[in-house]
Design a protein around this motif. Structure first.
Motif, PDB file in Angstrom:
ATOM      1  N   SER A  53       1.013  13.028  -1.301  1.00  0.00           N
ATOM      2  CA  SER A  53      -0.008  12.045  -1.664  1.00  0.00           C
ATOM      3  C   SER A  53       0.542  11.013  -2.647  1.00  0.00           C
ATOM      4  O   SER A  53       0.142   9.841  -2.617  1.00  0.00           O
ATOM      5  N   LEU A  54       1.487  11.413  -3.506  1.00  0.00           N
ATOM      6  CA  LEU A  54       2.107  10.455  -4.421  1.00  0.00           C
ATOM      7  C   LEU A  54       2.918   9.414  -3.661  1.00  0.00           C
ATOM      8  O   LEU A  54       2.781   8.203  -3.892  1.00  0.00           O
ATOM      9  N   ALA A  55       3.781   9.881  -2.745  1.00  0.00           N
ATOM     10  CA  ALA A  55       4.613   8.947  -1.977  1.00  0.00           C
ATOM     11  C   ALA A  55       3.747   7.976  -1.184  1.00  0.00           C
ATOM     12  O   ALA A  55       4.015   6.770  -1.135  1.00  0.00           O
ATOM     13  N   ILE A  56       2.703   8.491  -0.569  1.00  0.00           N
ATOM     14  CA  ILE A  56       1.824   7.638   0.237  1.00  0.00           C
ATOM     15  C   ILE A  56       1.118   6.618  -0.650  1.00  0.00           C
ATOM     16  O   ILE A  56       1.019   5.429  -0.319  1.00  0.00           O
ATOM     17  N   ASN A  57       0.650   7.066  -1.807  1.00  0.00           N
ATOM     18  CA  ASN A  57      -0.140   6.162  -2.644  1.00  0.00           C
ATOM     19  C   ASN A  57       0.709   5.202  -3.459  1.00  0.00           C
ATOM     20  O   ASN A  57       0.207   4.156  -3.887  1.00  0.00           O
ATOM     21  N   ILE A  58       1.983   5.506  -3.698  1.00  0.00           N
ATOM     22  CA  ILE A  58       2.879   4.483  -4.242  1.00  0.00           C
ATOM     23  C   ILE A  58       2.948   3.324  -3.259  1.00  0.00           C
ATOM     24  O   ILE A  58       2.861   2.154  -3.641  1.00  0.00           O
ATOM     25  N   ALA A  59       3.079   3.665  -1.970  1.00  0.00           N
ATOM     26  CA  ALA A  59       3.130   2.626  -0.938  1.00  0.00           C
ATOM     27  C   ALA A  59       1.788   1.910  -0.802  1.00  0.00           C
ATOM     28  O   ALA A  59       1.734   0.675  -0.682  1.00  0.00           O
ATOM     29  N   VAL A  60       0.683   2.667  -0.827  1.00  0.00           N
ATOM     30  CA  VAL A  60      -0.638   2.057  -0.660  1.00  0.00           C
ATOM     31  C   VAL A  60      -0.956   1.120  -1.824  1.00  0.00           C
ATOM     32  O   VAL A  60      -1.434  -0.003  -1.629  1.00  0.00           O
ATOM     33  N   MET A  61      -0.696   1.580  -3.063  1.00  0.00           N
ATOM     34  CA  MET A  61      -0.962   0.715  -4.208  1.00  0.00           C
ATOM     35  C   MET A  61      -0.094  -0.536  -4.172  1.00  0.00           C
ATOM     36  O   MET A  61      -0.550  -1.633  -4.540  1.00  0.00           O
ATOM     37  N   GLY A  62       1.160  -0.393  -3.741  1.00  0.00           N
ATOM     38  CA  GLY A  62       2.005  -1.567  -3.606  1.00  0.00           C
ATOM     39  C   GLY A  62       1.476  -2.535  -2.570  1.00  0.00           C
ATOM     40  O   GLY A  62       1.489  -3.757  -2.767  1.00  0.00           O
ATOM     41  N   PHE A  63       0.987  -1.992  -1.458  1.00  0.00           N
ATOM     42  CA  PHE A  63       0.401  -2.826  -0.407  1.00  0.00           C
ATOM     43  C   PHE A  63      -0.832  -3.567  -0.927  1.00  0.00           C
ATOM     44  O   PHE A  63      -0.987  -4.777  -0.715  1.00  0.00           O
ATOM     45  N   ILE A  64      -1.716  -2.849  -1.626  1.00  0.00           N
ATOM     46  CA  ILE A  64      -2.928  -3.475  -2.178  1.00  0.00           C
ATOM     47  C   ILE A  64      -2.557  -4.546  -3.195  1.00  0.00           C
ATOM     48  O   ILE A  64      -3.153  -5.635  -3.228  1.00  0.00           O
ATOM     49  N   LEU A  65      -1.559  -4.256  -4.047  1.00  0.00           N
ATOM     50  CA  LEU A  65      -1.145  -5.221  -5.062  1.00  0.00           C
ATOM     51  C   LEU A  65      -0.634  -6.514  -4.421  1.00  0.00           C
ATOM     52  O   LEU A  65      -1.047  -7.621  -4.802  1.00  0.00           O
ATOM     53  N   VAL A  66       0.254  -6.390  -3.439  1.00  0.00           N
ATOM     54  CA  VAL A  66       0.809  -7.578  -2.788  1.00  0.00           C
ATOM     55  C   VAL A  66      -0.279  -8.353  -2.058  1.00  0.00           C
ATOM     56  O   VAL A  66      -0.353  -9.590  -2.144  1.00  0.00           O
ATOM     57  N   GLU A  67      -1.139  -7.636  -1.331  1.00  0.00           N
ATOM     58  CA  GLU A  67      -2.192  -8.321  -0.585  1.00  0.00           C
ATOM     59  C   GLU A  67      -3.182  -9.005  -1.529  1.00  0.00           C
ATOM     60  O   GLU A  67      -3.686 -10.097  -1.227  1.00  0.00           O
TER      61      GLU A  67
ATOM     62  N   THR B  70      10.350  10.759  -4.455  1.00  0.00           N
ATOM     63  CA  THR B  70       9.200  11.594  -4.114  1.00  0.00           C
ATOM     64  C   THR B  70       9.286  12.128  -2.688  1.00  0.00           C
ATOM     65  O   THR B  70       8.923  13.279  -2.421  1.00  0.00           O
ATOM     66  N   LEU B  71       9.769  11.304  -1.747  1.00  0.00           N
ATOM     67  CA  LEU B  71       9.913  11.776  -0.371  1.00  0.00           C
ATOM     68  C   LEU B  71      10.960  12.878  -0.277  1.00  0.00           C
ATOM     69  O   LEU B  71      10.781  13.860   0.464  1.00  0.00           O
ATOM     70  N   ALA B  72      12.039  12.737  -1.011  1.00  0.00           N
ATOM     71  CA  ALA B  72      13.064  13.774  -1.008  1.00  0.00           C
ATOM     72  C   ALA B  72      12.527  15.073  -1.593  1.00  0.00           C
ATOM     73  O   ALA B  72      12.828  16.163  -1.086  1.00  0.00           O
ATOM     74  N   CYS B  73      11.742  14.963  -2.670  1.00  0.00           N
ATOM     75  CA  CYS B  73      11.106  16.165  -3.224  1.00  0.00           C
ATOM     76  C   CYS B  73      10.280  16.873  -2.159  1.00  0.00           C
ATOM     77  O   CYS B  73      10.329  18.107  -2.023  1.00  0.00           O
ATOM     78  N   THR B  74       9.533  16.087  -1.384  1.00  0.00           N
ATOM     79  CA  THR B  74       8.677  16.665  -0.354  1.00  0.00           C
ATOM     80  C   THR B  74       9.481  17.383   0.717  1.00  0.00           C
ATOM     81  O   THR B  74       9.093  18.455   1.197  1.00  0.00           O
TER      82      THR B  74
ATOM     83  N   MET C  97      -6.210  22.150  -4.489  1.00  0.00           N
ATOM     84  CA  MET C  97      -5.470  21.184  -3.688  1.00  0.00           C
ATOM     85  C   MET C  97      -6.139  19.805  -3.707  1.00  0.00           C
ATOM     86  O   MET C  97      -5.467  18.773  -3.718  1.00  0.00           O
ATOM     87  N   SER C  98      -7.445  19.786  -3.720  1.00  0.00           N
ATOM     88  CA  SER C  98      -8.141  18.503  -3.865  1.00  0.00           C
ATOM     89  C   SER C  98      -7.816  17.873  -5.214  1.00  0.00           C
ATOM     90  O   SER C  98      -7.660  16.650  -5.328  1.00  0.00           O
ATOM     91  N   GLY C  99      -7.692  18.715  -6.253  1.00  0.00           N
ATOM     92  CA  GLY C  99      -7.290  18.212  -7.561  1.00  0.00           C
ATOM     93  C   GLY C  99      -5.875  17.653  -7.542  1.00  0.00           C
ATOM     94  O   GLY C  99      -5.601  16.608  -8.136  1.00  0.00           O
ATOM     95  N   SER C 100      -4.964  18.347  -6.851  1.00  0.00           N
ATOM     96  CA  SER C 100      -3.583  17.864  -6.735  1.00  0.00           C
ATOM     97  C   SER C 100      -3.539  16.482  -6.106  1.00  0.00           C
ATOM     98  O   SER C 100      -2.873  15.562  -6.604  1.00  0.00           O
ATOM     99  N   MET C 101      -4.255  16.330  -5.000  1.00  0.00           N
ATOM    100  CA  MET C 101      -4.234  15.044  -4.306  1.00  0.00           C
ATOM    101  C   MET C 101      -4.975  13.974  -5.102  1.00  0.00           C
ATOM    102  O   MET C 101      -4.584  12.799  -5.098  1.00  0.00           O
ATOM    103  N   GLY C 102      -6.035  14.365  -5.815  1.00  0.00           N
ATOM    104  CA  GLY C 102      -6.787  13.394  -6.601  1.00  0.00           C
ATOM    105  C   GLY C 102      -5.949  12.743  -7.681  1.00  0.00           C
ATOM    106  O   GLY C 102      -6.039  11.538  -7.916  1.00  0.00           O
ATOM    107  N   MET C 103      -5.111  13.535  -8.359  1.00  0.00           N
ATOM    108  CA  MET C 103      -4.233  12.969  -9.378  1.00  0.00           C
ATOM    109  C   MET C 103      -3.276  11.949  -8.772  1.00  0.00           C
ATOM    110  O   MET C 103      -2.893  10.970  -9.421  1.00  0.00           O
ATOM    111  N   ASN C 104      -2.883  12.181  -7.539  1.00  0.00           N
ATOM    112  CA  ASN C 104      -1.883  11.326  -6.911  1.00  0.00           C
ATOM    113  C   ASN C 104      -2.485  10.238  -6.041  1.00  0.00           C
ATOM    114  O   ASN C 104      -1.754   9.479  -5.401  1.00  0.00           O
ATOM    115  N   PHE C 105      -3.805  10.158  -6.016  1.00  0.00           N
ATOM    116  CA  PHE C 105      -4.478   8.990  -5.485  1.00  0.00           C
ATOM    117  C   PHE C 105      -4.739   7.979  -6.599  1.00  0.00           C
ATOM    118  O   PHE C 105      -5.225   6.886  -6.338  1.00  0.00           O
TER     119      PHE C 105
END
Length: 523
Positions: free
Chosen positions: A406-420, A56-60, A270-278
């Motif tokens: 927003s996808l790349a960020i939220n993959i990391a955020v969800m992983g952080f929440i899951l581990v914590e 996802t980061l490379a896509c960006t 754009m809010s819709g785009s980010m909402g799907m990826n949150f």
């Protein structure tokens, strides 16, 4: 329209649909084999995250550059080059023998995939400009993309069951050969005579900001969130983002033109785009872990269970286009995000019951898929349709950048929440834990679906948790928090989207003005 242009448009649509199928499969089939990659390649939880995030980061990093290059040098030329790149890098991924090599290969594959995706939207926007014809083309694109997403999990699971994980990547090399033939035969060459030059400062600063934020989220707990290293990464990330905004605002023809956000339909999309990826898309990475780790399903059964989450994206897009045509995107996009949020709420209830299973998760999974189907194609069509056709590359670049960042960020955020979440439950339940394996490392292994951690800690853990009830409960607790995050994120972005679109009367006025702009674009 004569027969020849009709035939060329049909071939171009076939090429776009096939490459969207490949991109959709690449998104949804890889999560279904992450548990296999963890075992075969000895990947830990962070490496699993990076296998997805590298893509996802490379896509960006290439999206905005691809939009500019396609507008300047020709959308067909760049589209063909992106297909070739995706084919070659998919072959490299299939030949990888270790997690680090696969992560690097996925980054290269993401560059080809991101370029390919941005060109799909630009090609559709150029070759299908009439209202209903355009709507039908984007509807077909959404259906095929949904097929890739819907059947990706079971395709990935079946590939692992009957062959090996490498074919999850190698299959794209074969499909790319067909896509190249269709693209050469049907896609018309087009370009923007006023296209800007490649904005290297903008690309570098945006990429640095995205990578820095994801790295801070994923590595921060190990570094110590208040350590000098972590604070330095956070500061560099903030400086990179400020620099990106500065260089884009100073540029006479920026690739990321902030002025388009003054167009209410574009901002609402754009809010819709980010909402799907949150919510929907990042959870696609972790849901197979829940089915396999918490519920004990095999990769094939997990893939079958995931169909309820993804298959609605196959059947809903045509309905979404009709609803958007009749009631307006300003109603359909927030409705779709709200439906996704309802789905996460239902999944949380289903996972928190006494006997969770695919059946208790079914209502939430279906609701999420329906919400995604309502949101996805109206977002893309609205974003590109709210600007003149010769700026389609730039508009689709911003759209896809918003999605993937927003996808790349939220993959990391969800992983952080899951581990914590797992860690907090284990800390309470295993207050006397004293094995050589640190509790955080144990939490990461549990979050990755490794219910029985290897090493010296196994005997001690078996003594205090002989039936695995503690680690199963910890995993369920962590996933409950992730589902709560997805619900809140979807609903917050639904409100932002509705506010961005604005009141109905103003929307009608702006839609009429935009229609005139599209019919009579300025030179």
């Amino acid at each position: 329209m004569t027969l020849l242009p009709l035939r060329k448009n049909a071939l171009a649509l076939a090429a776009v649909c096939l490459t969207s199928l490949m991109f959709g499969l690449e998104i949804s089939s890889v999560p279904a084999v992450l548990a296999t990659l963890e075992s075969v390649l000895h990947a830990d939880f962070r490496e699993i995250q990076w296998i997805m995030n590298a893509y996802t980061l490379a896509c960006t990093t290439v999206l905005m550059a691809t939009g500019a290059l396609a507008d300047r040098f020709g959308r067909k030329r760049v589209y063909v080059a992106s297909i070739v790149t995706f084919a070659v890098t998919s072959l490299i991924c299939g030949l990888a023998q270790s997690a680090p090599v696969l992560i690097v290969s996925r980054f290269l594959q993401g560059m080809g995939g991101g370029a390919m995706l941005i060109c799909q939207v630009a090609v559709l926007s150029h070759q299908f400009q009439a209202g209903r014809e355009r709507s039908n083309a984007f509807g077909a694109w959404g259906i095929i993309f949904g097929i890739g997403l819907g059947f990706g999990p079971i395709v990935g699971g079946l590939i692992v069951a009957v062959a090996n994980w490498q074919w999850v990547f190698l299959v794209h090399t074969l499909l790319s050969i067909v896509a190249l033939g269709l693209a050469f035969a049907g896609v018309q060459e087009s370009r923007d005579p006023h296209a800007q030059q490649l904005d290297l400062p903008g690309i570098v600063t945006l990429s640095a900001a995205c990578f820095g934020l994801v790295y801070f989220i994923t590595q921060g707990p190990d570094l110590g969130l208040d350590s000098r290293a972590a604070l330095g990464i956070a500061a560099a990330t903030a400086v990179s983002f400020v620099a990106f905004v500065f260089v884009e605002k100073r540029s006479p023809r920026p690739m990321f033109d902030f002025s388009v956000f003054r167009i209410r339909p574009f901002s609402g999309a754009m809010s819709g785009s980010m909402g799907m990826n949150f919510s929907y898309w990042p959870f696609m990475i972790y849901l197979p872990i829940y089915f396999q780790g918490a519920l004990g399903y095999t990769s094939v059964n997990a893939g079958l269970s995931l169909l309820a989450y993804t298959l609605p994206t196959l059947v809903v897009p045509p309905l979404a286009e009709r609803l958007a045509f009749r009631f307006g995107a300003r109603r359909v996009i927030p409705l779709g995000l709200f439906t996704i949020g309802v789905g996460f709420m239902l999944m949380k209830f289903g996972a928190g019951g006494a006997h969770p299973s695919w059946l208790t998760m079914l209502p939430g999974c279906l609701s999420c898929g329906i919400g995604l189907g309502l949101t996805n194609t109206p977002v893309t069509n609205t974003a590109t349709g709210s600007v003149s056709p010769n700026r389609a590359g730039m508009a689709s670049g911003i759209d896809m950048s918003a999605r993937l960042i927003s996808l790349a960020i939220n993959i990391a955020v969800m992983g952080f929440i899951l581990v914590e979440g797992v860690l907090s439950h284990l800390a309470r339940a295993l207050a006397g834990w004293s094995a050589d394996l640190p509790l955080r490392r144990l939490a990461e292994q549990v979050a990755a679906g490794s219910i029985a951690p290897p090493g010296q800690s196994s005997a001690e853990l078996a003594a205090v948790d002989p039936h695995g009830a503690i680690v199963h409960a910890a995993l369920a607790h962590g996933f409950g928090l992730v589902m709560l995050y997805g619900m809140v994120g979807a609903w917050m972005l639904a409100l932002c989207s509705a506010a961005a679109f604005g009141p109905g009367a103003r929307r009608v006025r702006e839609q009429a003005e935009l229609g005139e702009c599209v019919r009579h674009p300025s030179p």
